[in-house]
Design a protein around this motif. Sequence first.
Motif, mmCIF file in Angstrom:
data_model
loop_
_atom_site.group_PDB
_atom_site.id
_atom_site.type_symbol
_atom_site.label_atom_id
_atom_site.label_comp_id
_atom_site.label_asym_id
_atom_site.label_seq_id
_atom_site.Cartn_x
_atom_site.Cartn_y
_atom_site.Cartn_z
ATOM 1 N N UNK A 91 11.662 20.789 83.499
ATOM 2 C CA UNK A 91 11.545 21.908 82.724
ATOM 3 C C UNK A 91 12.926 22.509 82.393
ATOM 4 N N UNK A 92 12.962 23.804 81.861
ATOM 5 C CA UNK A 92 14.292 24.632 81.780
ATOM 6 C C UNK A 92 13.909 26.050 81.967
ATOM 7 N N UNK A 93 14.668 26.647 82.751
ATOM 8 C CA UNK A 93 14.672 28.099 83.052
ATOM 9 C C UNK A 93 15.178 29.078 81.779
ATOM 10 N N UNK A 94 14.284 30.026 81.429
ATOM 11 C CA UNK A 94 14.628 30.823 80.412
ATOM 12 C C UNK A 94 14.303 32.346 80.879
ATOM 13 N N UNK A 103 11.033 29.203 61.730
ATOM 14 C CA UNK A 103 11.323 28.495 60.706
ATOM 15 C C UNK A 103 12.796 28.169 60.566
ATOM 16 N N UNK A 104 13.572 28.954 60.852
ATOM 17 C CA UNK A 104 15.021 28.726 60.962
ATOM 18 C C UNK A 104 15.339 27.465 62.183
ATOM 19 N N UNK A 105 14.703 27.623 63.035
ATOM 20 C CA UNK A 105 14.683 26.547 64.207
ATOM 21 C C UNK A 105 14.511 25.037 63.632
ATOM 22 N N UNK A 106 13.148 25.347 62.605
ATOM 23 C CA UNK A 106 12.881 24.004 62.209
ATOM 24 C C UNK A 106 13.527 23.376 61.158
ATOM 25 N N UNK A 107 14.202 24.571 60.500
ATOM 26 C CA UNK A 107 15.447 24.057 59.640
ATOM 27 C C UNK A 107 16.545 23.483 60.141
ATOM 28 N N UNK A 108 17.101 23.880 61.313
ATOM 29 C CA UNK A 108 18.085 23.462 61.890
ATOM 30 C C UNK A 108 17.881 21.832 62.645
ATOM 31 N N UNK A 109 16.557 21.893 63.115
ATOM 32 C CA UNK A 109 16.181 20.454 63.555
ATOM 33 C C UNK A 109 16.022 19.400 62.280
ATOM 34 N N UNK A 110 15.543 19.944 61.238
ATOM 35 C CA UNK A 110 15.512 19.157 59.911
ATOM 36 C C UNK A 110 16.882 18.799 59.523
ATOM 37 N N UNK A 111 17.739 19.543 59.530
ATOM 38 C CA UNK A 111 19.300 19.422 59.250
ATOM 39 C C UNK A 111 19.929 18.336 59.872
ATOM 40 N N UNK A 146 25.886 17.345 70.154
ATOM 41 C CA UNK A 146 26.336 18.670 69.795
ATOM 42 C C UNK A 146 25.065 19.379 68.946
ATOM 43 N N UNK A 147 24.516 18.402 67.987
ATOM 44 C CA UNK A 147 23.343 19.115 67.433
ATOM 45 C C UNK A 147 22.360 19.425 68.302
ATOM 46 N N UNK A 148 22.054 18.590 69.458
ATOM 47 C CA UNK A 148 21.047 18.806 70.344
ATOM 48 C C UNK A 148 21.395 20.103 71.103
ATOM 49 N N UNK A 149 22.354 20.163 71.623
ATOM 50 C CA UNK A 149 22.680 21.429 72.349
ATOM 51 C C UNK A 149 22.544 22.779 71.376
ATOM 52 N N UNK A 150 22.967 22.604 70.018
ATOM 53 C CA UNK A 150 22.669 23.801 69.127
ATOM 54 C C UNK A 150 21.167 23.953 68.886
ATOM 55 N N UNK A 151 20.375 23.108 69.105
ATOM 56 C CA UNK A 151 18.983 23.013 68.866
ATOM 57 C C UNK A 151 18.440 23.907 70.355
ATOM 58 N N UNK A 152 18.833 23.443 71.219
ATOM 59 C CA UNK A 152 18.449 23.840 72.604
ATOM 60 C C UNK A 152 19.054 25.253 72.674
ATOM 61 N N UNK A 153 20.054 25.758 72.184
ATOM 62 C CA UNK A 153 20.556 27.314 72.032
ATOM 63 C C UNK A 153 19.533 28.102 71.361
ATOM 64 N N UNK A 176 13.516 45.407 67.680
ATOM 65 C CA UNK A 176 14.584 45.488 66.662
ATOM 66 C C UNK A 176 15.927 45.719 67.338
ATOM 67 N N UNK A 177 15.869 45.864 68.844
ATOM 68 C CA UNK A 177 17.214 45.767 69.663
ATOM 69 C C UNK A 177 17.440 44.425 70.509
ATOM 70 N N UNK A 178 16.467 43.597 70.190
ATOM 71 C CA UNK A 178 16.539 42.192 70.644
ATOM 72 C C UNK A 178 17.448 41.340 69.878
ATOM 73 N N UNK A 179 18.282 40.747 70.173
ATOM 74 C CA UNK A 179 19.169 39.878 69.241
ATOM 75 C C UNK A 179 18.311 38.838 68.899
ATOM 76 N N UNK A 180 18.592 38.409 67.326
ATOM 77 C CA UNK A 180 18.174 37.290 66.891
ATOM 78 C C UNK A 180 18.672 36.194 67.132
ATOM 79 N N UNK A 181 18.165 35.250 67.437
ATOM 80 C CA UNK A 181 18.767 33.813 67.862
ATOM 81 C C UNK A 181 19.848 33.362 67.055
ATOM 82 N N UNK A 182 19.730 33.670 65.448
ATOM 83 C CA UNK A 182 20.991 33.095 64.721
ATOM 84 C C UNK A 182 21.937 34.180 64.807
#
Length: 166
Positions: free
Chosen positions: A73-76, A101-109, A119-126, A151-157
Amino acid sequence: MESHEVLRKAFAQTSPKAVASELGVSLSLVYKWAEKQSDDGSGSRNPLDRLVKIIELSEDTTIIEWLCQNSQGYFVRNPESSCTKGFEVLPATNEIIGQFSGLLQQISAAALDNSIDSGEAAEIRECWDKLKSYAEGFVRCCEEGDFEQLKHIPKPSEGPKRYYTD
């Protein structure tokens, strides 16, 4: 769920006798770990309670991260709850859908060339970890009955400095 209940459930999947033998402790101690600790002497401070205390004293989550990795697993970390009154469920729900949706677009790209490099895997993980954290904040606000503070929680992007606003 309390720690003794977690252990009781785990021991139902295996033999407490085998656990005692493998760990080199008495069978009675293993059974005590699965009992609620009380003033009258029943129960015993179990390994889970001891680990929690070590983590509290050290203020270090490395133990948790190691346990997660060794369990495939992975701790978050969950975000701190900052919910106050002011229900705004729809914008928060739409934000989660948009982030997913943004995550899926990143995976698709990343997979466009039928390969995903480290590097791409690390970006997807983040991106995935930030999305999980945002979604956990949403669930916590649901549980507390408030959605305004999402609204005060940062967006992943956007990273840590920019925040979601309506």
